[in-house]
Design a protein around this motif. Structure first.
Motif, PDB file in Angstrom:
ATOM      1  N   LYS A  44      35.303  20.671  54.237  1.00 46.66           N
ATOM      2  CA  LYS A  44      35.271  22.309  54.027  1.00 46.66           C
ATOM      3  C   LYS A  44      35.007  22.822  55.388  1.00 46.66           C
ATOM      4  O   LYS A  44      35.560  24.509  55.152  1.00 46.66           O
ATOM      5  CB  LYS A  44      34.440  22.238  52.632  1.00 46.66           C
ATOM      6  N   TRP A  45      34.163  21.943  56.054  1.00 43.76           N
ATOM      7  CA  TRP A  45      33.526  23.227  57.793  1.00 43.76           C
ATOM      8  C   TRP A  45      34.968  22.229  57.899  1.00 43.76           C
ATOM      9  O   TRP A  45      34.919  22.907  59.665  1.00 43.76           O
ATOM     10  CB  TRP A  45      32.475  22.010  57.938  1.00 43.76           C
ATOM     11  N   LEU A  46      35.348  20.978  58.634  1.00 41.50           N
ATOM     12  CA  LEU A  46      36.505  20.528  59.213  1.00 41.50           C
ATOM     13  C   LEU A  46      37.611  21.230  59.256  1.00 41.50           C
ATOM     14  O   LEU A  46      37.741  21.843  61.041  1.00 41.50           O
ATOM     15  CB  LEU A  46      36.654  19.056  59.637  1.00 41.50           C
ATOM     16  N   LEU A  47      38.196  21.558  58.029  1.00 35.80           N
ATOM     17  CA  LEU A  47      39.398  22.061  58.375  1.00 35.80           C
ATOM     18  C   LEU A  47      39.733  23.443  58.767  1.00 35.80           C
ATOM     19  O   LEU A  47      40.933  23.621  59.848  1.00 35.80           O
ATOM     20  CB  LEU A  47      39.581  22.103  56.697  1.00 35.80           C
ATOM     21  N   PRO A  48      38.895  24.341  59.271  1.00 34.06           N
ATOM     22  CA  PRO A  48      39.160  25.741  59.425  1.00 34.06           C
ATOM     23  C   PRO A  48      39.685  25.547  61.177  1.00 34.06           C
ATOM     24  O   PRO A  48      40.690  25.460  62.096  1.00 34.06           O
ATOM     25  CB  PRO A  48      37.881  26.425  59.634  1.00 34.06           C
ATOM     26  N   ALA A  49      39.079  24.247  61.874  1.00 35.99           N
ATOM     27  CA  ALA A  49      39.046  23.707  64.025  1.00 35.99           C
ATOM     28  C   ALA A  49      39.941  22.332  63.490  1.00 35.99           C
ATOM     29  O   ALA A  49      40.894  22.973  64.675  1.00 35.99           O
ATOM     30  CB  ALA A  49      37.652  23.223  63.920  1.00 35.99           C
ATOM     31  N   LEU A  50      40.383  21.837  62.419  1.00 38.37           N
ATOM     32  CA  LEU A  50      41.846  20.854  62.559  1.00 38.37           C
ATOM     33  C   LEU A  50      42.653  21.863  62.843  1.00 38.37           C
ATOM     34  O   LEU A  50      43.519  21.410  63.263  1.00 38.37           O
ATOM     35  CB  LEU A  50      41.642  20.017  61.524  1.00 38.37           C
ATOM     36  N   LEU A  51      42.866  23.032  61.718  1.00 35.30           N
ATOM     37  CA  LEU A  51      44.256  23.301  61.625  1.00 35.30           C
ATOM     38  C   LEU A  51      44.018  24.523  62.777  1.00 35.30           C
ATOM     39  O   LEU A  51      45.637  24.173  63.238  1.00 35.30           O
ATOM     40  CB  LEU A  51      43.702  24.257  60.304  1.00 35.30           C
ATOM     41  N   LEU A  52      43.657  24.732  63.710  1.00 40.72           N
ATOM     42  CA  LEU A  52      43.310  25.555  64.458  1.00 40.72           C
ATOM     43  C   LEU A  52      44.075  24.922  65.533  1.00 40.72           C
ATOM     44  O   LEU A  52      44.723  25.354  66.839  1.00 40.72           O
ATOM     45  CB  LEU A  52      42.216  26.787  64.963  1.00 40.72           C
ATOM     46  N   ASN A  53      43.828  23.710  65.834  1.00 39.06           N
ATOM     47  CA  ASN A  53      44.224  22.755  66.772  1.00 39.06           C
ATOM     48  C   ASN A  53      45.244  22.436  66.197  1.00 39.06           C
ATOM     49  O   ASN A  53      46.481  21.981  67.662  1.00 39.06           O
ATOM     50  CB  ASN A  53      43.117  20.917  66.805  1.00 39.06           C
ATOM     51  N   ASN A  54      45.578  22.136  65.716  1.00 34.09           N
ATOM     52  CA  ASN A  54      47.205  21.760  65.208  1.00 34.09           C
ATOM     53  C   ASN A  54      47.877  23.423  65.527  1.00 34.09           C
ATOM     54  O   ASN A  54      49.141  22.663  65.757  1.00 34.09           O
ATOM     55  CB  ASN A  54      47.200  21.365  63.591  1.00 34.09           C
ATOM     56  N   LEU A  55      48.020  24.300  65.028  1.00 33.78           N
ATOM     57  CA  LEU A  55      48.294  25.089  65.844  1.00 33.78           C
ATOM     58  C   LEU A  55      48.972  25.004  66.977  1.00 33.78           C
ATOM     59  O   LEU A  55      49.355  25.970  67.463  1.00 33.78           O
ATOM     60  CB  LEU A  55      48.083  26.758  65.078  1.00 33.78           C
ATOM     61  N   LEU A  56      47.817  25.032  68.370  1.00 27.79           N
ATOM     62  CA  LEU A  56      47.740  24.428  69.475  1.00 27.79           C
ATOM     63  C   LEU A  56      49.218  24.582  70.060  1.00 27.79           C
ATOM     64  O   LEU A  56      50.321  24.347  70.642  1.00 27.79           O
ATOM     65  CB  LEU A  56      47.070  24.292  69.890  1.00 27.79           C
ATOM     66  N   VAL A  57      49.414  23.116  68.914  1.00 27.84           N
ATOM     67  CA  VAL A  57      50.620  22.263  69.702  1.00 27.84           C
ATOM     68  C   VAL A  57      51.882  23.029  69.187  1.00 27.84           C
ATOM     69  O   VAL A  57      52.895  23.013  69.961  1.00 27.84           O
ATOM     70  CB  VAL A  57      50.612  20.860  69.289  1.00 27.84           C
ATOM     71  N   GLY A  58      51.981  23.531  68.022  1.00 24.83           N
ATOM     72  CA  GLY A  58      53.502  23.489  66.908  1.00 24.83           C
ATOM     73  C   GLY A  58      53.485  25.265  67.285  1.00 24.83           C
ATOM     74  O   GLY A  58      54.265  26.199  67.168  1.00 24.83           O
TER      75      GLY A  58
END
Length: 234
Positions: A44-58
């Motif tokens: 719940k806390w980690l996902l927003p940062a993970l998603l933003l990081n994923n979006l960087l590449v994609g």
């Protein structure tokens, strides 16, 4: 409208032909497999940062790769003499890459975290983040013709964009981060999993939209300067 529809179809075919969808699917599956090994993480806390990081590449790097590919094939120069408008060219790529980003990241969230999230806020957060990354991706690559020239400047761009993580993880807290264009969509992503104050959600929506609009205008100017006029192209 017909020009935009044609551009969307061409971009879809270009991305499919060059394996962008396969790459996105592969990365998503690998990420799901890895993170499902850690069920005790506070997603719940980690996902927003993970998603933003994923979006960087994609989005950021995919957009840069598309532009370099079109320059190499001569497609971009050919487009200049067609009726397609600059805004249509940019919007087409933003829309197609954002659609891909929504699909892969929503799938990632469902398989790793489940369905305990607010779908509208998640999609809005992904969409606005992706749009910002895409447009910065174009700005970063516009003046370059090869991957070697583009690579180092792109790292500088990503470093600046990643500054929001300092605030998110509590390493550096300051109101100045609310001026960062990615702070707003990051809050929207967070609001999809955790309740936030109303003003934070409103700020997330309005400032994200403002950032997209301003960066889109800047991207159009960069297109004219480095693609059409070829000023300082390297």
């Amino acid at each position: 409208m017909k020009r935009l529809a044609a551009s969307l179809w061409l971009d879809f075919r270009l991305q499919f032909r060059n394996g962008f969808y396969y790459a996105a699917a592969f990365v998503t599956v690998v990420a799901i497999v890895i993170f499902r090994q850690f069920p005790n993480l506070d997603f719940k806390w980690l996902l927003p940062a993970l998603l933003l990081n994923n979006l960087l590449v994609g989005t950021f790097y995919f957009f840069g790769g598309l532009v370099l590919l079109e320059k190499k094939e001569g497609t971009l120069e050919a487009l200049i003499v067609t009726p397609i408008r600059t805004w249509e060219y940019l919007l087409s790529k933003v829309v197609t890459l954002t659609a891909l980003a929504i699909l892969e990241n929503v799938v990632f969230v469902i398989f790793v975290y489940g369905f305990d999230f607010k779908p509208l806020l998640l999609v809005l957060g992904i969409s606005l983040s992706a749009a910002i990354f895409c447009l910065f991706g174009f700005i970063a690559v516009a003046r370059y013709d090869s991957i070697n020239e583009y690579l180092f400047p792109s790292v500088l761009y990503t470093a600046v964009m990643s500054l929001v993580f300092l605030n998110y993880f509590g390493l550096w807290e300051s109101w100045l981060f609310y001026l960062h264009p990615l702070q707003a969509p990051l809050l929207l992503l967070k609001s999809a999993f955790s309740p936030l104050k109303n003003w934070q959600v409103i700020y997330g929506l309005l400032y994200s939209a403002l950032s997209v609009g301003l960066i889109f205008l800047l991207s159009q100017k960069m297109f004219y300067r480095f693609i059409i006029k070829k000023e300082g192209v390297r």
